[in-house]
Scaffold this motif. Structure first.
Motif, short mmCIF file in Angstrom:
data_model
loop_
_atom_site.label_atom_id
_atom_site.label_comp_id
_atom_site.label_asym_id
_atom_site.label_seq_id
_atom_site.Cartn_x
_atom_site.Cartn_y
_atom_site.Cartn_z
N GLU A 75 0.83 -1.21 0.00
CA GLU A 75 0.00 0.00 0.00
C GLU A 75 0.86 1.26 0.00
O GLU A 75 1.01 1.94 1.01
CB GLU A 75 -0.94 0.01 1.20
CG GLU A 75 -1.96 -1.08 1.14
CD GLU A 75 -2.69 -1.21 2.47
OE1 GLU A 75 -3.39 -0.27 2.82
OE2 GLU A 75 -2.54 -2.25 3.12
N ALA A 131 0.93 5.07 1.90
CA ALA A 131 -0.06 5.18 2.97
C ALA A 131 0.59 5.67 4.26
O ALA A 131 -0.09 6.15 5.14
CB ALA A 131 -0.73 3.84 3.20
N GLY A 132 1.90 5.54 4.36
CA GLY A 132 2.57 5.95 5.59
C GLY A 132 3.02 7.39 5.60
O GLY A 132 3.71 7.82 6.52
N ASP A 167 3.09 11.45 5.99
CA ASP A 167 2.43 12.45 6.83
C ASP A 167 1.86 13.51 5.90
O ASP A 167 2.57 14.09 5.08
CB ASP A 167 3.43 13.07 7.79
CG ASP A 167 2.71 13.85 8.87
OD1 ASP A 167 2.71 13.40 10.01
OD2 ASP A 167 2.15 14.92 8.55
N GLU A 201 0.74 16.53 6.33
CA GLU A 201 1.14 17.92 6.48
C GLU A 201 2.55 18.16 5.95
O GLU A 201 2.94 19.29 5.68
CB GLU A 201 1.10 18.33 7.96
CG GLU A 201 -0.28 18.34 8.57
CD GLU A 201 -1.14 19.44 8.01
OE1 GLU A 201 -0.60 20.51 7.68
OE2 GLU A 201 -2.36 19.24 7.87
N TYR A 202 3.30 17.09 5.86
CA TYR A 202 4.68 17.19 5.44
C TYR A 202 4.78 17.36 3.92
O TYR A 202 3.95 16.83 3.18
CB TYR A 202 5.40 15.91 5.85
CG TYR A 202 6.44 16.09 6.93
CD1 TYR A 202 6.30 17.07 7.89
CD2 TYR A 202 7.56 15.26 6.98
CE1 TYR A 202 7.26 17.22 8.87
CE2 TYR A 202 8.52 15.40 7.96
CZ TYR A 202 8.36 16.39 8.90
OH TYR A 202 9.30 16.53 9.86
N GLU A 210 10.19 16.39 2.77
CA GLU A 210 10.29 15.95 4.16
C GLU A 210 9.83 14.50 4.30
O GLU A 210 10.39 13.74 5.10
CB GLU A 210 9.44 16.86 5.05
CG GLU A 210 10.05 18.23 5.23
CD GLU A 210 9.05 19.25 5.78
OE1 GLU A 210 9.48 20.11 6.54
OE2 GLU A 210 7.86 19.18 5.43
N TYR A 215 12.53 11.94 3.56
CA TYR A 215 13.42 11.66 4.69
C TYR A 215 12.72 10.84 5.76
O TYR A 215 13.28 9.89 6.30
CB TYR A 215 13.97 12.96 5.27
CG TYR A 215 15.12 13.49 4.44
CD1 TYR A 215 16.43 13.11 4.73
CD2 TYR A 215 14.90 14.32 3.35
CE1 TYR A 215 17.48 13.55 3.96
CE2 TYR A 215 15.95 14.76 2.57
CZ TYR A 215 17.24 14.38 2.89
OH TYR A 215 18.28 14.79 2.11
N LEU A 216 11.48 11.21 6.04
CA LEU A 216 10.73 10.50 7.09
C LEU A 216 10.49 9.04 6.71
O LEU A 216 10.80 8.12 7.45
CB LEU A 216 9.40 11.20 7.36
CG LEU A 216 8.52 10.56 8.42
CD1 LEU A 216 9.15 10.68 9.79
CD2 LEU A 216 7.14 11.19 8.44
N TYR A 217 9.96 8.85 5.51
CA TYR A 217 9.61 7.50 5.06
C TYR A 217 10.88 6.67 4.88
O TYR A 217 10.91 5.49 5.20
CB TYR A 217 8.81 7.59 3.76
CG TYR A 217 8.01 6.35 3.44
CD1 TYR A 217 7.07 5.88 4.33
CD2 TYR A 217 8.21 5.67 2.25
CE1 TYR A 217 6.34 4.75 4.04
CE2 TYR A 217 7.48 4.54 1.94
CZ TYR A 217 6.54 4.08 2.85
OH TYR A 217 5.82 2.96 2.55
N ALA A 263 13.56 7.03 6.61
CA ALA A 263 14.01 6.64 7.95
C ALA A 263 13.19 5.48 8.48
O ALA A 263 13.71 4.57 9.12
CB ALA A 263 13.90 7.83 8.91
N VAL A 264 11.89 5.49 8.17
CA VAL A 264 11.03 4.39 8.61
C VAL A 264 11.48 3.08 7.96
O VAL A 264 11.49 2.03 8.59
CB VAL A 264 9.56 4.68 8.26
CG1 VAL A 264 8.71 3.43 8.42
CG2 VAL A 264 9.02 5.78 9.14
N LEU A 265 11.88 3.18 6.70
CA LEU A 265 12.33 1.98 6.00
C LEU A 265 13.75 1.57 6.41
O LEU A 265 14.28 0.60 5.92
CB LEU A 265 12.28 2.19 4.48
CG LEU A 265 10.89 2.36 3.89
CD1 LEU A 265 10.98 2.69 2.43
CD2 LEU A 265 10.06 1.09 4.09
N ILE A 295 20.01 8.69 2.09
CA ILE A 295 18.92 9.46 1.50
C ILE A 295 19.46 10.72 0.83
O ILE A 295 19.03 11.10 -0.27
CB ILE A 295 17.85 9.82 2.56
CG1 ILE A 295 17.32 8.54 3.20
CG2 ILE A 295 16.70 10.57 1.92
CD1 ILE A 295 16.38 8.78 4.34
#
Lengths: 259, 285
Positions: free
Chosen positions: B97, B100-101, B103, B105-106, B110, B113-115, B117-119, B126
């Motif tokens: 999916e 789907a993860g 954010d 507002e981001y 951004e 970098y966030l996704y 980091a999650v991975l 990155i």
């Protein structure tokens, strides 16, 4: 143990990203941005000083605003951090359902980014204290102790709430009522001696947050801290943190079944 | 036989399906007192044992609710299995999916970098790949716009670009080959084919048997949480086709009983049968 440490190192970058995200998004799209973390406590301090200063007949006491501000800042952090911890798992449900990441990161990042904003807002306290003529003394060295205990308290109670919050959604509302009760038993906007004289002093003594605030205020106003208060709050924080970590770890694999 | 990339042993995944959800303390307490705290147990996976060799591309087939997605999530580590063990070697890139993860507002940048980091990517990685991600996603200047203003196609394009920038050892695909418009779909299929050529191990869920036959060399069939067949695609495909036919017969002509002789499914269950396991253990020695 080493395994946990390794996994922490591996996810350090994610933790810092989550903390950054929390800070960035809190004031995004407001014109003053991060300045609100200074302005907001200043404004509430003014309101509280006017209301309670006149109500309690302390209008002529010049240090009363510092007294209010020091209590309110600490309480505000505690309330913000525990609230964010309580909903941390639900709010990140979409992420948790898709990718494996240690789940405590979501809870801890909320507690940490609130802490950073709180530390920034302490600038207001320094400024107000300077204006009101509260001079720093050697006892100010106690302040970091109080701030550490505060972080410990927020982490411990936050982890417990985060775990329970997944299973019982009611907790969110229950906790805001509890927070109000905690606020009134923290002696934020009334002088402590009034309550102590009335025979209800035990309410304060058993409130770890009040003990922390008192230790912090002693540092600000240049008095030696009450050792009992400090040790009690420290012990309370340590015990809740241990309990929080244990139940979080025990239940974390079930979280996903309840999201 | 090559190296094992994924090994599942007797994996079971149980869900508690309560008809009324007990999400509030009051409900919980009342039911606790009345002793009505009963759950309907539901095993989404039961006693699933198989292993995938490095470089294998395995199609996961099954009807709706057979447990395909649950299986992928168990392998990806999102679900912890109720029983049994899962082990894998090498980095897993889960393409489940897409986007789907994020954010909302981001901004796109951004979120990269966030996704990332999650991975589990590092910041330096990155930084290095940032341009490549943006280029592949074709977002252009939209990269600095909050994701909530993206179209769903843009969102999944970005998700796909971030998730595929690594060279994973194991790739988990849950019907994501239908991302974006026709042109981007071709591009993403090409990228995944490229990964295939590099010898990545793939688990691929799809309802389209044709797609599985085109992309995979092995396949498995799940039925109500149980592994009913696992082997080379040439052997499994006809079994699945027959399974589909049977279902259609049942649903279209329920009254007319067709008495077919039940064929026993005999397929080389690599690493599944007891013989297979023994063989493996001998090899290790």
């Amino acid at each position: 143990m080493k395994k946990y440490f390794d996994s922490f190192l591996q996810y350090r970058f994610l933790l810092s990203e989550l903390v950054k995200k929390g800070i960035r998004l809190k004031y995004r799209r407001s014109y003053l941005g991060i300045f609100w973390s200074l302005l907001e406590p200043l404004l509430t301090m003014i309101v509280l000083t006017i209301v309670f200063g006149t109500l309690l007949g302390r209008g002529d006491d010049k240090t009363f605003p510092v007294y209010i501000l020091s209590g309110r800042l600490l309480y505000n952090y505690f309330s913000g951090a525990t609230k964010s911890a309580l909903t941390s798992i639900q709010k990140n449900a979409s992420m948790i359902k898709k990718v494996y990441v240690p789940k405590y990161l979501y809870t801890v990042s909320g507690i940490l980014y609130n802490y950073i904003i709180f530390l920034i807002s302490l600038i207001v306290l320094v400024a107000v204290a300077a204006v009101m003529g509260v001079k720093p003394t050697v006892y100010l060295l106690q302040a970091p102790l109080a701030l550490l205990v505060l972080l410990l308290l927020a982490t411990g109670i936050g982890m417990i709430l985060a775990t329970l919050g997944v299973f019982f959604r009611d907790l969110e509302y229950l906790w805001s009522v509890a927070l109000m009760l905690i606020m009134y038993t923290c002696a934020i906007f009334y002088p402590v001696d009034r309550l102590i004289k009335s025979g209800w002093a035990w309410i304060l003594k058993y409130n770890p947050l009040f003990c922390t605030i008192d230790v912090f205020r002693c540092a600000v106003f240049g008095r030696p801290m009450n050792m009992h208060y400090f040790l009690y709050a420290l012990g309370f924080g340590a015990v809740t943190t241990v309990i929080g970590v244990i139940i979080f770890r025990k239940k974390q694999d079930e979280f996903i079944l309840h999201l | 036989m090559g190296e094992k990339a994924i090994v599942l042993k007797h994996v079971g995944m149980k869900f508690n399906l309560s008809k009324e959800k007990t999400d509030s303390i009051k409900d919980y307490f009342i039911k606790f007192v009345k002793r009505e705290l009963q759950y309907n147990e539901f095993w989404a996976l039961k006693d699933v044992t198989f292993s995938v060799e490095k470089g294998d591309r395995v199609g996961v087939l099954g009807l709706n609710g057979a447990g395909k997605s649950t299986l992928l999530k168990v392998i990806a580590g999102v679900f912890k299995p109720t029983e049994g063990t899962v082990s894998h070697k090498g980095k897993i890139a889960p393409l489940l999916e897409l986007g789907a993860g994020f954010d909302k507002e981001y901004t796109g940048k951004e979120n990269i970098y966030l996704y990332g980091a999650v991975l589990g990517y590092s910041k330096r990685f990155i930084d290095e790949k940032y341009e490549e991600i943006v280029a592949f996603s074709e977002l252009g200047e939209f990269i600095d716009v909050p994701v909530k203003n993206y179209s769903s196609g843009m969102r999944s394009r970005l998700g796909f670009s971030i998730a595929t920038v690594v060279n994973p050892k194991i790739l988990i695909l849950d019907e994501v080959l239908s991302v974006g418009d026709a042109r981007f779909r071709k591009k993403s299929e090409r990228k995944i084919k490229n990964m295939f050529d590099r010898g990545v191990t793939v688990l691929f869920v799809s309802h389209s048997l044709a797609q599985v036959e085109r992309l995979c060399n092995k396949a498995m069939i799940l039925e109500q949480g149980r592994l009913v067949a696992y082997g080379d695609i040439e052997q499994v495909a006809p079994v699945y086709r027959e399974m589909l036919d049977k279902c259609e017969d049942k649903s279209l002509i329920p009254r007319r009983k067709r008495r077919r002789k039940k064929k026993k499914i005999c397929i080389d269950m690599d690493g599944v049968s007891e013989n297979g396991e023994q063989r493996n253990s001998k090899e290790k020695e």
